[in-house]
Design a protein around this motif. Structure first.
Motif, PDB file in Angstrom:
ATOM      1  N   PRO A  35       0.827  -1.208   0.000  1.00  0.00           N
ATOM      2  CA  PRO A  35       0.000   0.000   0.000  1.00  0.00           C
ATOM      3  C   PRO A  35       0.855   1.250   0.000  1.00  0.00           C
ATOM      4  O   PRO A  35       1.960   1.250   0.498  1.00  0.00           O
ATOM      5  CB  PRO A  35      -0.796  -0.123   1.303  1.00  0.00           C
ATOM      6  N   PHE A  38      -1.860   3.175   4.464  1.00  0.00           N
ATOM      7  CA  PHE A  38      -3.117   2.495   4.764  1.00  0.00           C
ATOM      8  C   PHE A  38      -3.778   3.086   5.991  1.00  0.00           C
ATOM      9  O   PHE A  38      -3.124   3.481   6.937  1.00  0.00           O
ATOM     10  CB  PHE A  38      -2.890   0.989   4.969  1.00  0.00           C
ATOM     11  N   THR A  40      -6.927   1.393   6.525  1.00  0.00           N
ATOM     12  CA  THR A  40      -7.886   0.310   6.679  1.00  0.00           C
ATOM     13  C   THR A  40      -7.154  -0.961   7.090  1.00  0.00           C
ATOM     14  O   THR A  40      -6.153  -1.335   6.472  1.00  0.00           O
ATOM     15  CB  THR A  40      -8.656   0.056   5.363  1.00  0.00           C
ATOM     16  N   TYR A 106     -10.304  -4.256  -0.820  1.00  0.00           N
ATOM     17  CA  TYR A 106      -9.781  -3.077  -0.115  1.00  0.00           C
ATOM     18  C   TYR A 106      -8.321  -2.882  -0.537  1.00  0.00           C
ATOM     19  O   TYR A 106      -7.393  -3.330   0.157  1.00  0.00           O
ATOM     20  CB  TYR A 106      -9.877  -3.270   1.394  1.00  0.00           C
ATOM     21  N   GLU A 108      -6.172  -0.468  -0.528  1.00  0.00           N
ATOM     22  CA  GLU A 108      -5.250   0.310   0.314  1.00  0.00           C
ATOM     23  C   GLU A 108      -5.395  -0.122   1.765  1.00  0.00           C
ATOM     24  O   GLU A 108      -5.652   0.691   2.649  1.00  0.00           O
ATOM     25  CB  GLU A 108      -5.526   1.808   0.145  1.00  0.00           C
ATOM     26  N   ALA A 109      -5.247  -1.414   2.012  1.00  0.00           N
ATOM     27  CA  ALA A 109      -5.435  -1.957   3.355  1.00  0.00           C
ATOM     28  C   ALA A 109      -4.353  -2.974   3.648  1.00  0.00           C
ATOM     29  O   ALA A 109      -3.500  -3.285   2.804  1.00  0.00           O
ATOM     30  CB  ALA A 109      -6.823  -2.612   3.458  1.00  0.00           C
ATOM     31  N   ILE A 172      -2.933  -7.422  -1.132  1.00  0.00           N
ATOM     32  CA  ILE A 172      -2.476  -6.446  -0.149  1.00  0.00           C
ATOM     33  C   ILE A 172      -1.513  -7.128   0.823  1.00  0.00           C
ATOM     34  O   ILE A 172      -1.498  -8.354   0.926  1.00  0.00           O
ATOM     35  CB  ILE A 172      -3.664  -5.844   0.620  1.00  0.00           C
TER      36      ILE A 172
END
Length: 286
Positions: A35, A38, A40, A106, A108-109, A172
């Motif tokens: 990411p 992050f 999240t 998700y 960007e987690a 991720i």
């Protein structure tokens, strides 16, 4: 904005650069860039439903229940600073491929999958699994924090690089945490203690809060890595208040703090001094 760039020899880069794959894409080993910052955190309580996981012969506790409780405690610890997504919030069975699919929703987690282990009667202690290098730094720091909580370790793996579905397949950064061995008599009783599970959750939450400590409210910490000849340039930046140009060299002096920093955040001013020393010992510069 704070920006720090580390220039590392290639061999050192393989050791220190852990949050991004060179070139920004997926490598032949499956490494991803990670990411760009992050907010999240996806928390995955292992097992669930008809899949109870391990079971303690001493306390009767099932892994799925201990994992769910730990995840809920971790969510509470992270509340207000991160967006927390629970993979399951009840006694539900979710197939591994479905967990991967949900995590990939998700981009960007980060994903933290929480479990408790089962093995030899003489094995105890926490373990943290990762596969790709974009997950290495996260896994290493989590294992370090967890190891500080457990009273004893014996024959456990500690930080483990292993190719399993939840560490390999999500797009991720992903780690799988084993909070202890339910097959060890003393540790099984420890896992049954809600206070112990709270300490494990707090240890993981502390390191994530610390990552945002100097980022400020304007944006996340961003980490990238790019090849540069025989070297790798690692860049760490955030949207914090920045450092005056006149102070750029002084902040690397042991025990030096920017005016007012000690009153706001605490600490003793050794962090960047140690960073420079470690980078230089590996043939790099900052």
């Amino acid at each position: 904005m704070n920006v720090f760039r580390f220039c590392l020899a290639a061999a050192a880069g393989l050791f220190l650069v852990s949050c991004a794959a060179p070139g920004g894409g997926r490598s032949e080993y499956g490494h991803r860039p990670g990411p760009k910052g992050f907010r999240t955190v996806i928390l995955d309580a292992g097992h669930g439903g008809h899949d109870s996981g391990a079971k303690s012969r001493w306390t009767g506790q099932m892994e799925k229940d201990a994992a769910m409780d730990t995840v809920r405690r971790l969510r509470q610890e992270l509340g207000g600073q991160f967006r927390v997504v629970l993979m399951r919030d009840g006694d539900e069975f979710i197939a591994l491929d479905e967990r991967v699919r949900r995590a990939n929703g998700y981009p960007e987690a980060i994903l933290i999958s929480v479990h408790y282990n089962h093995g030899g009667a003489n094995t105890r202690g926490t373990e943290t699994f990762y596969w790709r290098m974009d997950s290495y730094s996260l896994a290493k720091r989590i294992q370090r924090e967890l190891a500080a909580v457990v009273p004893s370790e014996q024959n456990n793996g500690g930080l483990v690089r292993r190719r399993i579905r939840l560490t390999r397949n999500p797009e991720i950064p992903s780690v799988l945490v084993e909070g202890g061995y339910m097959s060890h008599a003393a540790e099984s009783r420890l896992i049954a203690d809600s206070g112990y599970r709270q300490r494990l959750a707090r240890a993981v939450a502390n390191l994530m809060r610390n990552a945002l400590r100097y980022a400020g409210q304007a944006g996340p910490v961003r980490i990238s890595a790019q090849p540069h000849g025989e070297q790798i340039i690692l860049t760490v930046s955030d949207q914090g208040p920045g450092v005056p140009e006149a102070e750029l060299e002084r902040i690397f002096e042991p025990f030096y703090r920017l005016p007012g920093a000690s009153e706001r955040e605490g600490g003793v001013g050794l962090g960047l001094s140690l960073v420079r020393s470690i980078v230089q010992r590996h043939g790099g510069k900052i």
